[in-house]
Write an enzyme that holds these catalytic residues in place. Structure first.
Site, short mmCIF file in Angstrom:
data_model
loop_
_atom_site.label_atom_id
_atom_site.label_comp_id
_atom_site.label_asym_id
_atom_site.label_seq_id
_atom_site.Cartn_x
_atom_site.Cartn_y
_atom_site.Cartn_z
CE1 TYR A 137 73.23 38.36 -28.34
CE2 TYR A 137 74.39 38.28 -25.63
CZ TYR A 137 73.41 38.77 -26.91
OH TYR A 137 72.68 40.10 -26.30
CG ASP A 165 67.48 40.17 -31.45
OD1 ASP A 165 68.56 39.88 -30.97
OD2 ASP A 165 66.57 40.83 -30.85
CG HIS A 251 68.08 42.94 -28.24
ND1 HIS A 251 68.98 41.69 -28.70
CD2 HIS A 251 68.95 43.20 -27.41
CE1 HIS A 251 69.97 41.61 -28.25
NE2 HIS A 251 70.06 42.59 -27.12
#
Length: 357
Positions: A137, A165, A251
């Site tokens: 991330y 996302d 996800h």
């Protein structure tokens, strides 16, 4: 063969073991969980049209991704907090992946440090370096992001998988009902530890943009894949910005609810990319036939998340091994019955699609 004979039965066995709060965390998704259900049901709507008398011979499910050999077109998707499923957590998962000879995408939010995950994989994969990619991330604090990248490089990770996302956290109503928003005492995310030992919280920021991907390309020599790509234009942009691959993913239905199933968007992404970079897919894969359908529609391989966690909860390392073994057997069987020996040779006309497009 004893015990569960397919991934559904592994899921049932695991969910009978897990307490409700942890089961809800792993199984649940955003809001009404429309996308969670859709990821799986979309595969069921696709039909396989096998070829006969091809003389293809016995299939070999091996594939090569970014120069990395994998024993089958199935990777382990990055999933957080494995110690919630089993005390050995990601240590057990890493050993199972290495023993199976496939690629582990290690989560940034793992409950075991990337250095320890790599060490556990090396205990099993003694003849060659185990293939591990690191999920990232991107953090607004680029200095801290670079420190994490350097740890992944030093641990021997071969690629970075940037989750794209997540400008914010999806609304998980199961977790809200259970008031489950923090790890239990004794668990932490050591990949987020600073030099002083303090563990940061991950920051999800809507300010993360393509310029951060450009910065990351200048910061590391590792290939970068973008995970969470659903729009064909974003797939083109990923290739334009030097991504080494894209992962078509919603996800697992845990971010924006009512996004289309990953498999439904895969052909459009493949058409947009035009072979410039390899495409992977995650979301809803539960059978070997699902894997073959994804291969036919443009994926080089798939990644599985929840099945790995369910295998871990069911029987630790042996449970993850069972999940991977079951899926590998099903892939070989499906390829044989479809008339193919090479996963890379599977053509789009193997799949009969409903009128989505």
């Amino acid at each position: 063969m004893t015990g569960p004979v397919n991934l559904r039965e592994v899921e049932q066995a695991a969910r009978a073991i897990l307490d409700k709060v942890r089961d809800d965390y792993f199984a649940g998704g955003a809001q009404d969980e429309v996308t969670v259900r859709g990821n799986e049901s979309a595969f069921e709507r696709l039909a396989l049209l096998p070829r006969v008398l091809t003389g293809a011979g016995e299939p070999s499910p091996e594939v090569t991704l970014l120069g990395e050999r994998a024993s089958m077109p199935v990777l382990l998707a990055p999933t957080a907090f494995h110690e919630l499923a089993h005390p050995e957590g990601e240590r057990a998962t890493a050993r199972a992946a290495a023993a199976a000879g496939t690629i582990l995408i290690s989560a940034m939010l793992s409950t075991v440090a990337i250095e320890d995950i790599a060490a556990e994989a090396r205990k099993v994969s003694t003849e060659h370096e185990p293939p591990i990619w690191f999920q990232l991330y991107l953090q607004p604090d680029l200095g801290f992001t670079e420190a994490i990248v350097r740890r992944a490089e030093a641990a021997g990770c071969r690629a970075l998988v940037v989750t794209a996302d997540s400008p914010a956290l999806g609304r998980h109503e199961r977790n809200d009902r259970n008031d489950f928003h923090d790890l239990p005492p004794g668990m932490k995310c050591p990949n987020l530890a600073e030099q002083a030992g303090e563990v940061r919280n991950v920051v999800l920021s809507p300010e993360i943009s393509w310029r951060h991907i450009e910065w990351l390309r200048e910061t590391t020599s590792l290939p970068i894949l973008l995970k969470g790509v659903l729009h064909p234009d974003d797939a083109r942009l990923a290739a334009d910005h030097g991504a080494a691959g894209v992962i078509v993913s919603n996800h697992g239905g845990r971010q924006l609810d009512t996004t289309p199933p990953s498999i439904r968007l895969l052909p459009r992404i493949a058409d947009a990319v035009e072979g410039r970079v390899p495409i992977l897919l995650d979301g809803g894969v539960r059978r070997g036939t699902d894997v073959v359908k994804a291969l036919a529609l443009g994926a080089r391989a798939v990644a599985i998340g929840r099945p790995v966690v369910w295998g871990l909860a069911y029987d630790g390392e042996a449970g993850v091994t069972k999940v991977l073994d079951l899926l590998r057997r099903e892939i070989v069987n499906a390829l044989t019955l479809c008339g193919y020996a090479d996963p890379a040779a599977v053509r789009r006309d193997l799949v009969e699609e409903p009128p989505w497009r």
